[in-house]
Design a protein around this motif. Structure first.
Motif, PDB file in Angstrom:
ATOM      1  N   THR A 216       2.554   7.086   3.251  1.00 38.55           N
ATOM      2  CA  THR A 216       2.497   5.718   3.752  1.00 38.55           C
ATOM      3  C   THR A 216       3.140   4.811   2.712  1.00 38.55           C
ATOM      4  O   THR A 216       2.805   4.893   1.531  1.00 38.55           O
ATOM      5  CB  THR A 216       1.032   5.261   3.970  1.00 38.55           C
ATOM      6  OG1 THR A 216       0.402   6.153   4.871  1.00 38.55           O
ATOM      7  CG2 THR A 216       0.975   3.847   4.506  1.00 38.55           C
ATOM      8  N   TYR A 217       4.049   3.984   3.141  1.00 34.78           N
ATOM      9  CA  TYR A 217       4.649   2.976   2.267  1.00 34.78           C
ATOM     10  C   TYR A 217       4.695   1.674   3.045  1.00 34.78           C
ATOM     11  O   TYR A 217       5.493   1.518   3.973  1.00 34.78           O
ATOM     12  CB  TYR A 217       6.055   3.387   1.824  1.00 34.78           C
ATOM     13  CG  TYR A 217       6.672   2.397   0.843  1.00 34.78           C
ATOM     14  CD1 TYR A 217       6.408   2.489  -0.516  1.00 34.78           C
ATOM     15  CD2 TYR A 217       7.501   1.371   1.286  1.00 34.78           C
ATOM     16  CE1 TYR A 217       6.957   1.590  -1.418  1.00 34.78           C
ATOM     17  CE2 TYR A 217       8.052   0.462   0.396  1.00 34.78           C
ATOM     18  CZ  TYR A 217       7.785   0.578  -0.953  1.00 34.78           C
ATOM     19  OH  TYR A 217       8.321  -0.323  -1.848  1.00 34.78           O
ATOM     20  N   GLU A 218       3.779   0.760   2.712  1.00 31.88           N
ATOM     21  CA  GLU A 218       3.701  -0.530   3.400  1.00 31.88           C
ATOM     22  C   GLU A 218       4.076  -1.624   2.422  1.00 31.88           C
ATOM     23  O   GLU A 218       3.459  -1.758   1.362  1.00 31.88           O
ATOM     24  CB  GLU A 218       2.283  -0.770   3.923  1.00 31.88           C
ATOM     25  CG  GLU A 218       1.839   0.222   4.966  1.00 31.88           C
ATOM     26  CD  GLU A 218       0.374   0.068   5.353  1.00 31.88           C
ATOM     27  OE1 GLU A 218      -0.307  -0.836   4.823  1.00 31.88           O
ATOM     28  OE2 GLU A 218      -0.082   0.862   6.184  1.00 31.88           O
TER      29      GLU A 218
ATOM     30  N   LYS B  78       0.844  -1.188   0.000  1.00 28.83           N
ATOM     31  CA  LYS B  78       0.000   0.000   0.000  1.00 28.83           C
ATOM     32  C   LYS B  78       0.883   1.243   0.000  1.00 28.83           C
ATOM     33  O   LYS B  78       1.812   1.340   0.788  1.00 28.83           O
ATOM     34  CB  LYS B  78      -0.914   0.020   1.221  1.00 28.83           C
ATOM     35  CG  LYS B  78      -1.834   1.224   1.271  1.00 28.83           C
ATOM     36  CD  LYS B  78      -2.745   1.161   2.483  1.00 28.83           C
ATOM     37  CE  LYS B  78      -3.658   2.366   2.524  1.00 28.83           C
ATOM     38  NZ  LYS B  78      -4.584   2.307   3.649  1.00 28.83           N
TER      39      LYS B  78
ATOM     40  N   ALA C 275       5.326  -5.755   2.770  1.00 28.72           N
ATOM     41  CA  ALA C 275       5.667  -6.902   3.608  1.00 28.72           C
ATOM     42  C   ALA C 275       6.433  -7.915   2.763  1.00 28.72           C
ATOM     43  O   ALA C 275       5.910  -8.439   1.784  1.00 28.72           O
ATOM     44  CB  ALA C 275       4.405  -7.541   4.178  1.00 28.72           C
TER      45      ALA C 275
END
Length: 139
Positions: free
Chosen positions: A61-63, A2, A65
């Motif tokens: 925001t830098y998501e 995201k 995983a």
């Protein structure tokens, strides 16, 4: 994965990258890394190389995983450019990709409280299957 953009200026810069790349090539691989987003591509004649490295701090925001998210996606620049051209300055840009999905979600949502009349926009773009090796460019 995201990504939410921090400011109007950042969205304009991101859109400008793809507006210029559409004259360069048709499709591009975007690499997602824990420390940011990386783009590398060559023109169709394989004479010119383009590189872009946007650090995670560049975004609001830098998501990403490592266990769940893909390391890269292939996307058609012409279609992405058309979607980005529908954004206006009163909207935030969010890009999301679910693990294992073959589509990327691009959302433009209201970000002001001035009761301006506009519409939130939600797009799904199909990903392109590309095989591209990263080139090591020496300084």
């Amino acid at each position: 994965m995201k990504i939410v953009f921090a400011s109007v200026r950042k969205v304009q810069q991101f859109a400008a990258i793809f507006a210029n790349l559409k004259n360069f090539t048709d499709n591009v691989c975007i690499y997602f890394r824990p420390n940011g987003l990386y783009i590398q591509c060559m023109d169709d004649s394989h004479c010119c190389l383009f590189e872009c490295d946007l650090k995670a701090s560049w975004f609001k925001t830098y998501e990403f995983a490592i266990d769940n998210d893909q390391g890269f996606i292939g996307i058609n620049i012409g279609m992405l450019n058309k979607v980005l051209n529908t954004w206006n300055e009163t909207q935030t840009l969010t890009i999301e990709l679910e693990a294992g999905s073959d589509k990327i979600d691009i959302n433009f949502e209201k970000s002001d409280n001035n009761n301006n009349v506009h519409f939130d926009k939600f797009f799904e773009l199909s990903l392109v299957s590309l095989e591209s090796d990263l080139m090591d460019v020496k300084n």
